[in-house]
Each structure stands twice: as C-alpha cells, then as structure tokens.
Design a protein around this motif. Structure first.
Motif, PDB file in Angstrom:
ATOM      1  N   ARG A 122      54.582  78.244  28.694  1.00 39.97           N
ATOM      2  CA  ARG A 122      55.142  78.874  29.892  1.00 39.97           C
ATOM      3  C   ARG A 122      55.172  80.384  29.746  1.00 39.97           C
ATOM      4  NH1 ARG A 122      60.349  75.737  29.569  1.00 39.97           N
ATOM      5  NH2 ARG A 122      61.221  77.668  30.407  1.00 39.97           N
ATOM      6  N   ARG A 123      55.640  80.866  28.620  1.00 40.80           N
ATOM      7  CA  ARG A 123      55.735  82.321  28.410  1.00 40.80           C
ATOM      8  C   ARG A 123      54.355  82.972  28.485  1.00 40.80           C
ATOM      9  NH1 ARG A 123      59.954  82.199  23.278  1.00 40.80           N
ATOM     10  NH2 ARG A 123      61.855  81.877  24.519  1.00 40.80           N
ATOM     11  N   LYS A 124      53.376  82.306  27.894  1.00 41.72           N
ATOM     12  CA  LYS A 124      52.012  82.838  27.906  1.00 41.72           C
ATOM     13  C   LYS A 124      51.482  82.902  29.338  1.00 41.72           C
ATOM     14  CE  LYS A 124      47.373  81.869  26.033  1.00 41.72           C
ATOM     15  NZ  LYS A 124      46.687  81.607  27.324  1.00 41.72           N
ATOM     16  N   ARG A 125      51.635  81.820  30.082  1.00 47.58           N
ATOM     17  CA  ARG A 125      51.106  81.775  31.447  1.00 47.58           C
ATOM     18  C   ARG A 125      51.830  82.731  32.369  1.00 47.58           C
ATOM     19  NH1 ARG A 125      50.513  75.392  32.696  1.00 47.58           N
ATOM     20  NH2 ARG A 125      50.106  76.210  34.795  1.00 47.58           N
ATOM     21  N   VAL A 126      53.149  82.859  32.200  1.00 50.53           N
ATOM     22  CA  VAL A 126      53.906  83.802  33.029  1.00 50.53           C
ATOM     23  C   VAL A 126      53.468  85.225  32.742  1.00 50.53           C
ATOM     24  CG1 VAL A 126      56.196  84.787  33.443  1.00 50.53           C
ATOM     25  CG2 VAL A 126      55.910  82.307  33.358  1.00 50.53           C
ATOM     26  N   GLY A 127      53.294  85.571  31.479  1.00 51.39           N
ATOM     27  CA  GLY A 127      52.838  86.917  31.133  1.00 51.39           C
ATOM     28  C   GLY A 127      51.481  87.228  31.728  1.00 51.39           C
ATOM     29  N   GLU A 128      50.566  86.269  31.663  1.00 53.03           N
ATOM     30  CA  GLU A 128      49.234  86.466  32.223  1.00 53.03           C
ATOM     31  C   GLU A 128      49.294  86.616  33.746  1.00 53.03           C
ATOM     32  OE1 GLU A 128      46.737  83.903  28.854  1.00 53.03           O
ATOM     33  OE2 GLU A 128      47.242  82.991  30.791  1.00 53.03           O
TER      34      GLU A 128
END
Length: 241
Positions: A122-128
């Motif tokens: 989730r953190r990775k996708r939100v950052g992207e």
C-alpha cells in the motif's frame, strides 16, 4: 476491436415520488471500452445520475442487462454489488468526498486498506500514485489545507489507486477554474489510458465533454445520438502541474 468494459443494454428505471411515477431511464444502451472516456451530457433531471448509479452498482435497473467485463452483474444482491464495487470501480465526485480527518496519503490509501492489501505494498502504491498526480509533497496534509484543484487530484488518485476497470466521474470539473479543470481532465485521461480503465463521465462542462472520446446526450431518460466532441484532443499538450 477491444471488448467493452461496460455494456448496458435496454436499461430502464422508474421511481415513485409520492403518488407519481417518474421514468428516470428508458431503454438506455451504451458501451465503454478500456481507456475510453465517454461523456453523458444533458440538463438536470435527464437521467445522467441514475445511469451513473446503475453503472457504478449503487442502484439496480428495473429491466435490461448490465455486463461488466463480460460478467452479468445486474442481478447481483446488495452485498455482492458492494464487494465488486470495492475492487472494480473508482468514483470521482464534484464535491471531492475526501475524509477530512485523514491525510492526503491516507485518503488515497483507504481503498487499498479496505481491500486488504498488505501495508508495504500500500505504501509503495500510494507513493507512486501521489507522484503521478503531483502531490508527493502534500502527502501528510489534510484536505482542508489544499486548493480545490489539489483536492480533486487526491480524489482522482484515490479512484485510480486500486486499478479499477471502470471509473465513474460525476461533474468532476464543475467547481474548478479553467486552468485547473484542464489539468484535472488531462490527469484523468492519462491515468485511465495508462491503467486501461473505462471512464464514464456525467458533465455539464464543455471543457470536460470536449476532451472525451465520445459524447452521448441525454433527455428525459433517453440516450440520444452521439455528439462528436468539439476538441477531443485539444488541450492534450496541457501538462499536469
């Protein structure tokens, strides 16, 4: 020809207002392909919102067929519609509908949280996604600290974060100035094309309809002839700031 993400055939819907029956939709049919933006135009009360609600699995038709990626979904019960809505459909609203007590990042993350996506992913996708919509530096801020255009970008990011097959946009540029509206429209077009999502838009705003791939006019619950957009590709040079 690419298969349709959305295929509505012969959709009709009526409501009762006291003793009076109101025909909201009458034998409406349309299809939307992956990456395509289809605009619904027409006066208030013409049936646009009813059609969006049915396509978004918020409401059910009285008759007709609804296929979502080839699956018959018109007869699903409320629980089944909610589960499918959660994973397959993203919504962008005129009033943004962000959670005011949550940060920008948490608002965008919320659909992934509801779907049980692991925290690290989730953190990775939100950052992207925040980088794509130009809001990385606003991640920790709350919606009331943002401009209207920034809040709508958050709403776009939230709608697309779960890679939906269908995006429903209800008057997404109505509260925006021209420059900001063009940026938001370009962003929606870019992300829907990138993700292969079909986008169904209800709008009174010619800035929006002119940039869609197709335009269908509505009147008295009926879909009319296809109206060619005045400038489908005009403004594609506008970059998202």
């Amino acid at each position: 020809m690419r298969p349709s993400v959305v295929h509505l055939n012969g959709i009709s819907k009526s409501y009762r207002m006291g003793e009076v029956g109101v025909r909201a939709l009458s034998d409406a049919s349309l299809s939307v392909s992956p990456g395509e933006m289809l605009a619904l135009t027409g006066p208030s009360g013409s049936g646009k919102s009813t059609l969006l609600n049915i396509a978004g699995l918020i409401d059910c038709a009285d008759s007709g067929r609804y296929l979502l990626e080839g699956r018959e979904v018109g007869a699903l019960d409320e629980h089944e519609r909610a589960l499918l809505r959660r994973v397959a459909i993203g919504f962008i609203f005129q009033g943004f509908n962000l959670v005011p007590v949550m940060s920008v990042a948490d608002n965008v993350d919320y659909p992934l949280f509801l779907s049980g996506v692991p925290t690290a992913e989730r953190r990775k996708r939100v950052g992207e996604m925040l980088a794509k919509v130009g809001l990385s530096e606003q991640a920790a801020r709350r919606p009331d600290a943002l401009s209207g255009g920034q809040r709508q970008r958050v709403a776009v990011a939230r709608a697309l974060i779960k890679t939906p097959r269908l995006v429903i946009a209800d008057e997404p540029t109505a509260n925006l100035d021209s420059q900001t509206a063009n940026q938001v429209i370009s962003l929606i077009r870019e992300l829907c094309h990138e993700e292969g999502a079909a986008c169904l838009v209800a709008t009174h705003d010619s800035r929006m309809s002119d940039r869609c791939d197709r335009v269908l006019a509505m009147r008295d619950g009926c879909l009319l002839e296809t109206v060619p957009p005045a400038q489908t590709l005009q403004g594609e040079a506008h970059e998202v700031a």
